[in-house]
Design a protein around this motif. Structure first.
Motif, mmCIF file in Angstrom:
data_model
loop_
_atom_site.group_PDB
_atom_site.id
_atom_site.type_symbol
_atom_site.label_atom_id
_atom_site.label_comp_id
_atom_site.label_asym_id
_atom_site.label_seq_id
_atom_site.Cartn_x
_atom_site.Cartn_y
_atom_site.Cartn_z
ATOM 1 N N PHE A 181 8.768 58.922 91.800
ATOM 2 C CA PHE A 181 7.674 58.405 90.984
ATOM 3 C C PHE A 181 8.129 57.080 90.399
ATOM 4 O O PHE A 181 9.109 57.034 89.649
ATOM 5 C CB PHE A 181 7.329 59.367 89.842
ATOM 6 N N GLN A 182 7.435 55.996 90.735
ATOM 7 C CA GLN A 182 7.780 54.681 90.206
ATOM 8 C C GLN A 182 6.687 54.254 89.234
ATOM 9 O O GLN A 182 5.537 54.035 89.625
ATOM 10 C CB GLN A 182 7.906 53.660 91.326
ATOM 11 N N PHE A 183 7.065 54.164 87.958
ATOM 12 C CA PHE A 183 6.125 53.737 86.924
ATOM 13 C C PHE A 183 6.255 52.242 86.720
ATOM 14 O O PHE A 183 7.336 51.679 86.840
ATOM 15 C CB PHE A 183 6.404 54.477 85.611
ATOM 16 N N PHE A 184 5.156 51.593 86.375
ATOM 17 C CA PHE A 184 5.144 50.143 86.217
ATOM 18 C C PHE A 184 5.121 49.702 84.759
ATOM 19 O O PHE A 184 4.964 48.518 84.474
ATOM 20 C CB PHE A 184 3.979 49.553 87.006
ATOM 21 N N HIS A 185 5.305 50.667 83.856
ATOM 22 C CA HIS A 185 5.447 50.343 82.442
ATOM 23 C C HIS A 185 6.293 51.432 81.803
ATOM 24 O O HIS A 185 6.069 52.628 82.029
ATOM 25 C CB HIS A 185 4.084 50.261 81.755
ATOM 26 N N ALA A 186 7.281 51.035 81.018
ATOM 27 C CA ALA A 186 8.197 51.989 80.384
ATOM 28 C C ALA A 186 7.458 52.992 79.507
ATOM 29 O O ALA A 186 7.851 54.157 79.414
ATOM 30 C CB ALA A 186 9.242 51.239 79.571
ATOM 31 N N MET A 187 6.377 52.556 78.865
ATOM 32 C CA MET A 187 5.597 53.444 78.007
ATOM 33 C C MET A 187 5.058 54.630 78.805
ATOM 34 O O MET A 187 5.095 55.777 78.339
ATOM 35 C CB MET A 187 4.438 52.668 77.370
ATOM 36 N N ASP A 188 4.566 54.376 80.018
ATOM 37 C CA ASP A 188 4.034 55.449 80.865
ATOM 38 C C ASP A 188 5.142 56.426 81.245
ATOM 39 O O ASP A 188 4.968 57.647 81.163
ATOM 40 C CB ASP A 188 3.398 54.878 82.134
ATOM 41 N N MET A 189 6.273 55.903 81.659
ATOM 42 C CA MET A 189 7.398 56.748 82.064
ATOM 43 C C MET A 189 7.889 57.583 80.885
ATOM 44 O O MET A 189 8.120 58.787 81.024
ATOM 45 C CB MET A 189 8.539 55.901 82.611
ATOM 46 N N ASP A 190 8.042 56.989 79.728
ATOM 47 C CA ASP A 190 8.506 57.709 78.537
ATOM 48 C C ASP A 190 7.553 58.845 78.172
ATOM 49 O O ASP A 190 7.983 59.946 77.839
ATOM 50 C CB ASP A 190 8.656 56.766 77.351
ATOM 51 N N ARG A 191 6.261 58.577 78.239
ATOM 52 C CA ARG A 191 5.279 59.593 77.889
ATOM 53 C C ARG A 191 5.351 60.777 78.842
ATOM 54 O O ARG A 191 5.304 61.937 78.432
ATOM 55 C CB ARG A 191 3.862 58.996 77.891
ATOM 56 N N VAL A 192 5.514 60.511 80.133
ATOM 57 C CA VAL A 192 5.611 61.580 81.128
ATOM 58 C C VAL A 192 6.904 62.376 80.924
ATOM 59 O O VAL A 192 6.883 63.613 80.924
ATOM 60 C CB VAL A 192 5.530 61.007 82.561
ATOM 61 N N LEU A 193 8.017 61.693 80.721
ATOM 62 C CA LEU A 193 9.291 62.390 80.526
ATOM 63 C C LEU A 193 9.283 63.231 79.256
ATOM 64 O O LEU A 193 9.792 64.354 79.243
ATOM 65 C CB LEU A 193 10.450 61.390 80.495
ATOM 66 N N LYS A 194 8.696 62.724 78.196
ATOM 67 C CA LYS A 194 8.657 63.462 76.929
ATOM 68 C C LYS A 194 7.652 64.613 76.972
ATOM 69 O O LYS A 194 7.755 65.547 76.194
ATOM 70 C CB LYS A 194 8.327 62.520 75.782
#
Length: 59
Positions: free
Chosen positions: A23-36
Protein backbone atom coordinates in the motif's frame (compact mmCIF):
# COMPACT_ATOMS: atom_id res chain seq x y z
CA UNK A 1 -9.54 -0.86 1.09
CA UNK A 2 -9.15 2.54 -0.53
CA UNK A 3 -12.94 2.96 -0.45
CA UNK A 4 -12.96 2.15 3.26
CA UNK A 5 -10.02 4.37 4.19
CA UNK A 6 -10.96 7.40 2.01
CA UNK A 7 -7.39 8.71 1.68
CA UNK A 8 -7.17 12.43 0.92
CA UNK A 9 -4.26 12.10 -1.53
CA UNK A 10 -4.95 8.53 -2.63
CA UNK A 11 -3.36 5.14 -2.20
CA UNK A 12 -1.84 2.75 -4.72
CA UNK A 13 -2.23 -0.98 -3.98
CA UNK A 14 0.09 -3.50 -5.60
CA UNK A 15 -0.22 -7.31 -5.34
CA UNK A 16 3.21 -8.71 -4.44
CA UNK A 17 2.01 -12.32 -4.56
CA UNK A 18 1.97 -14.82 -1.73
CA UNK A 19 -0.92 -12.99 -0.02
CA UNK A 20 1.19 -9.84 0.30
CA UNK A 21 0.20 -6.38 -0.88
CA UNK A 22 2.03 -3.08 -0.95
CA UNK A 23 0.00 0.00 0.00
CA UNK A 24 1.61 3.26 -1.12
CA UNK A 25 0.08 6.36 0.43
CA UNK A 26 0.68 9.79 -1.08
CA UNK A 27 0.31 11.76 2.13
CA UNK A 28 1.72 10.95 5.57
CA UNK A 29 -1.57 11.96 7.20
CA UNK A 30 -3.42 9.19 5.31
CA UNK A 31 -0.83 6.56 6.21
CA UNK A 32 -0.79 7.59 9.89
CA UNK A 33 -4.57 7.44 10.12
CA UNK A 34 -4.67 3.93 8.61
CA UNK A 35 -1.85 2.64 10.84
CA UNK A 36 -3.41 4.11 13.98
CA UNK A 37 -6.85 2.71 13.05
CA UNK A 38 -5.67 -0.89 12.88
CA UNK A 39 -6.31 -3.76 13.26
CA UNK A 40 -8.09 -3.96 9.93
CA UNK A 41 -9.82 -6.90 8.30
CA UNK A 42 -10.80 -7.57 4.70
CA UNK A 43 -13.23 -10.39 3.84
CA UNK A 44 -12.76 -11.70 7.41
CA UNK A 45 -8.96 -11.83 6.96
CA UNK A 46 -6.72 -9.91 9.32
CA UNK A 47 -4.46 -7.30 7.70
CA UNK A 48 -1.05 -6.95 9.29
CA UNK A 49 0.41 -3.56 8.36
CA UNK A 50 4.08 -2.63 8.51
CA UNK A 51 5.60 0.70 7.50
CA UNK A 52 8.70 0.11 5.38
CA UNK A 53 11.84 1.93 6.43
CA UNK A 54 14.17 3.59 3.95
CA UNK A 55 16.10 0.89 2.10
CA UNK A 56 13.88 -1.95 3.37
CA UNK A 57 12.79 -4.45 0.72
CA UNK A 58 9.05 -4.94 0.26
CA UNK A 59 9.40 -8.66 -0.45
Amino acid sequence: MANLWHPVRGVQIRDLGGKQFLFQFFHAMDMDRVLKGSPWTFNNHLLILHMLQCGEDSL
